[in-house]
Design a protein around this motif. Structure first.
Motif, PDB file in Angstrom:
ATOM      1  N   TYR A 152       0.714  -5.303   6.191  1.00  0.00           N
ATOM      2  CA  TYR A 152       0.762  -4.092   5.365  1.00  0.00           C
ATOM      3  C   TYR A 152       2.194  -3.622   5.194  1.00  0.00           C
ATOM      4  CZ  TYR A 152      -4.136  -4.261   6.581  1.00  0.00           C
ATOM      5  OH  TYR A 152      -5.420  -4.692   6.769  1.00  0.00           O
ATOM      6  N   SER A 153       2.582  -3.394   3.943  1.00  0.00           N
ATOM      7  CA  SER A 153       3.964  -2.979   3.675  1.00  0.00           C
ATOM      8  C   SER A 153       4.281  -1.643   4.324  1.00  0.00           C
ATOM      9  CB  SER A 153       4.204  -2.898   2.168  1.00  0.00           C
ATOM     10  OG  SER A 153       3.362  -1.931   1.556  1.00  0.00           O
ATOM     11  N   SER A 154       3.284  -0.771   4.458  1.00  0.00           N
ATOM     12  CA  SER A 154       3.527   0.549   5.049  1.00  0.00           C
ATOM     13  C   SER A 154       3.891   0.470   6.527  1.00  0.00           C
ATOM     14  CB  SER A 154       2.290   1.436   4.875  1.00  0.00           C
ATOM     15  OG  SER A 154       1.153   0.846   5.485  1.00  0.00           O
ATOM     16  N   GLN A 155       3.659  -0.692   7.131  1.00  0.00           N
ATOM     17  CA  GLN A 155       3.985  -0.873   8.550  1.00  0.00           C
ATOM     18  C   GLN A 155       5.258  -1.691   8.754  1.00  0.00           C
ATOM     19  OE1 GLN A 155       0.475  -2.601  10.336  1.00  0.00           O
ATOM     20  NE2 GLN A 155      -0.848  -0.914   9.698  1.00  0.00           N
ATOM     21  N   MET A 156       6.000  -1.905   7.656  1.00  0.00           N
ATOM     22  CA  MET A 156       7.179  -2.754   7.722  1.00  0.00           C
ATOM     23  C   MET A 156       8.375  -2.020   7.122  1.00  0.00           C
ATOM     24  SD  MET A 156       4.966  -5.984   6.314  1.00  0.00           S
ATOM     25  CE  MET A 156       6.169  -7.297   6.379  1.00  0.00           C
ATOM     26  N   SER A 157       9.545  -2.374   7.578  1.00  0.00           N
ATOM     27  CA  SER A 157      10.776  -1.749   7.091  1.00  0.00           C
ATOM     28  C   SER A 157      11.363  -2.573   5.952  1.00  0.00           C
ATOM     29  CB  SER A 157      11.795  -1.655   8.235  1.00  0.00           C
ATOM     30  OG  SER A 157      13.011  -1.122   7.773  1.00  0.00           O
ATOM     31  N   ASP A 175       0.795  -1.231   0.000  1.00  0.00           N
ATOM     32  CA  ASP A 175       0.000   0.000   0.000  1.00  0.00           C
ATOM     33  C   ASP A 175       0.823   1.276   0.000  1.00  0.00           C
ATOM     34  OD1 ASP A 175       1.018  -0.248   2.564  1.00  0.00           O
ATOM     35  OD2 ASP A 175      -0.886   0.184   3.581  1.00  0.00           O
ATOM     36  N   ASP A 176       2.146   1.158  -0.049  1.00  0.00           N
ATOM     37  CA  ASP A 176       2.979   2.366  -0.011  1.00  0.00           C
ATOM     38  C   ASP A 176       3.834   2.512  -1.265  1.00  0.00           C
ATOM     39  OD1 ASP A 176       4.561   0.214   0.578  1.00  0.00           O
ATOM     40  OD2 ASP A 176       5.557   1.131   2.310  1.00  0.00           O
ATOM     41  N   VAL A 177       3.255   2.115  -2.393  1.00  0.00           N
ATOM     42  CA  VAL A 177       3.865   2.393  -3.694  1.00  0.00           C
ATOM     43  C   VAL A 177       2.910   3.319  -4.456  1.00  0.00           C
ATOM     44  CG1 VAL A 177       5.146   0.231  -3.793  1.00  0.00           C
ATOM     45  CG2 VAL A 177       2.824   0.331  -4.725  1.00  0.00           C
ATOM     46  N   GLN A 178       3.371   3.817  -5.581  1.00  0.00           N
ATOM     47  CA  GLN A 178       2.617   4.814  -6.322  1.00  0.00           C
ATOM     48  C   GLN A 178       1.294   4.262  -6.856  1.00  0.00           C
ATOM     49  OE1 GLN A 178       5.015   7.130  -9.054  1.00  0.00           O
ATOM     50  NE2 GLN A 178       3.313   7.311 -10.490  1.00  0.00           N
ATOM     51  N   PHE A 179       0.237   5.049  -6.696  1.00  0.00           N
ATOM     52  CA  PHE A 179      -1.071   4.689  -7.225  1.00  0.00           C
ATOM     53  C   PHE A 179      -1.029   4.732  -8.752  1.00  0.00           C
ATOM     54  CE2 PHE A 179      -5.379   5.447  -8.640  1.00  0.00           C
ATOM     55  CZ  PHE A 179      -6.169   4.719  -7.763  1.00  0.00           C
ATOM     56  N   ALA A 180      -1.662   3.764  -9.397  1.00  0.00           N
ATOM     57  CA  ALA A 180      -1.667   3.693 -10.857  1.00  0.00           C
ATOM     58  C   ALA A 180      -3.106   3.657 -11.355  1.00  0.00           C
ATOM     59  CB  ALA A 180      -0.914   2.461 -11.339  1.00  0.00           C
ATOM     60  N   ARG A 181      -3.518   4.696 -12.038  1.00  0.00           N
ATOM     61  CA  ARG A 181      -4.910   4.790 -12.492  1.00  0.00           C
ATOM     62  C   ARG A 181      -5.263   3.714 -13.514  1.00  0.00           C
ATOM     63  NH1 ARG A 181      -8.141   8.562 -10.653  1.00  0.00           N
ATOM     64  NH2 ARG A 181      -7.348  10.538  -9.839  1.00  0.00           N
ATOM     65  N   ARG A 182      -4.293   3.205 -14.228  1.00  0.00           N
ATOM     66  CA  ARG A 182      -4.579   2.196 -15.250  1.00  0.00           C
ATOM     67  C   ARG A 182      -4.575   0.788 -14.689  1.00  0.00           C
ATOM     68  NH1 ARG A 182      -2.819   3.911 -21.163  1.00  0.00           N
ATOM     69  NH2 ARG A 182      -3.102   6.160 -21.011  1.00  0.00           N
ATOM     70  N   THR A 213       1.180  10.323  -5.707  1.00  0.00           N
ATOM     71  CA  THR A 213       0.377   9.843  -4.573  1.00  0.00           C
ATOM     72  C   THR A 213       0.571   8.348  -4.358  1.00  0.00           C
ATOM     73  OG1 THR A 213      -1.295  11.541  -4.981  1.00  0.00           O
ATOM     74  CG2 THR A 213      -1.955   9.665  -3.638  1.00  0.00           C
ATOM     75  N   LEU A 214       0.816   7.980  -3.114  1.00  0.00           N
ATOM     76  CA  LEU A 214       0.920   6.568  -2.769  1.00  0.00           C
ATOM     77  C   LEU A 214      -0.477   5.960  -2.665  1.00  0.00           C
ATOM     78  CD1 LEU A 214       3.687   6.671  -0.001  1.00  0.00           C
ATOM     79  CD2 LEU A 214       3.958   6.378  -2.468  1.00  0.00           C
ATOM     80  N   ILE A 215      -0.540   4.653  -2.847  1.00  0.00           N
ATOM     81  CA  ILE A 215      -1.832   3.963  -2.803  1.00  0.00           C
ATOM     82  C   ILE A 215      -2.576   4.258  -1.503  1.00  0.00           C
ATOM     83  CG2 ILE A 215      -2.893   1.675  -2.653  1.00  0.00           C
ATOM     84  CD1 ILE A 215      -0.782   0.672  -4.609  1.00  0.00           C
ATOM     85  N   ARG A 216      -1.885   4.240  -0.392  1.00  0.00           N
ATOM     86  CA  ARG A 216      -2.546   4.420   0.901  1.00  0.00           C
ATOM     87  C   ARG A 216      -3.111   5.828   1.076  1.00  0.00           C
ATOM     88  NH1 ARG A 216       2.964   4.521   4.591  1.00  0.00           N
ATOM     89  NH2 ARG A 216       3.744   6.517   3.834  1.00  0.00           N
TER      90      ARG A 216
END
Length: 241
Positions: free
Chosen positions: A147-152, A35-42, A73-76
């Protein structure tokens, strides 16, 4: 909770994911929501493709999403434009396509719980994850969600995935066809994790499995039949368990 030494899948939150995506998550003991990578509209982070039961053609079900930081913008951080309107649209379109199916009452009951997320959160990722969790529950998945956003993890794509998978103590990382195009095996090997190519059949319930939402085969063939197919596919990847 699954024990260490199982299989890990890392995948972005998708709205009502395709059958191939659902199968990969079902085969995993852990799903790490990327959830902490770039949002992709496609991509499928805010939309799903539905297929009619009675007419040819397919239709997009999209959830209008605002990106506060533009393309960066990140996915989250992606935000629902009109949560209540989107909630009604999801229910309406699914009913329009599948209310004639014998298992629709079961799906309808679960939808009521999943779509509450539109009122609890203004984040597209939360709604997408809730829709996926709903489908996983329908087919009896027993794994755990992280969740990847909660991990290092390190920044290089392959190193990052290896670091995330290592947190679960996984023996194997399930890699779909998309990831296989760029993934480097060395970071996984360094952590004692095997990269396991994940493939599904293409016939029967799997026809269109890479294109349309898993809701379609679940309604067309029945939840029990699809769950049996998913268990059969998953069993191929757990031969060493």
């Amino acid at each position: 909770m699954p024990l260490p030494g199982g299989l890990c899948a890392i995948h972005q939150p998708n709205v009502l994911p395709r059958l191939t995506t659902l199968a990969k998550l079902f085969a995993a003991d852990y799903w790490i929501v990327l959830d902490d990578v770039q949002f992709a509209r496609r991509d499928y982070q805010h939309r799903a493709r539905l297929a009619s039961m009675s007419q040819p053609g397919r239709q997009w079900l999209s959830i209008p999403t605002h990106l506060p930081h533009g393309r960066a913008t990140l996915i989250r951080d992606a935000v629902l434009v009109d949560p209540e309107r989107s909630r009604r649209r999801v229910m309406h379109m699914l009913a329009q396509h599948y209310s004639s199916c014998s298992d629709w009452p079961v799906l309808r009951h679960e939808l009521d719980s999943a779509l509450v997320q539109f009122r609890r959160s203004n984040k597209t990722a939360d709604v997408a994850e809730a829709s996926t969790r709903m489908l996983l529950n329908l087919v009896g998945w027993k794994g755990r969600i992280l969740y990847s956003s909660q991990m290092s993890a390190r920044s290089d794509p392959s190193q990052r995935l290896a670091d995330l998978a290592a947190v679960t103590g996984a023996r194997g990382y399930l890699c779909g066809t998309g990831g296989s195009r760029y993934l480097q095996v060395a970071p996984f090997a360094a952590r004692g994790i095997s990269v396991v190519p994940f493939r599904t059949p293409t016939l029967g319930i799997w026809d269109g499995g890479r294109e349309v939402s898993a809701v379609h085969p679940l309604m067309n063939y029945g939840i029990r039949s699809v769950a049996e197919e998913l268990r059969a596919v998953a069993s191929r990847y757990h031969v060493h368990d």
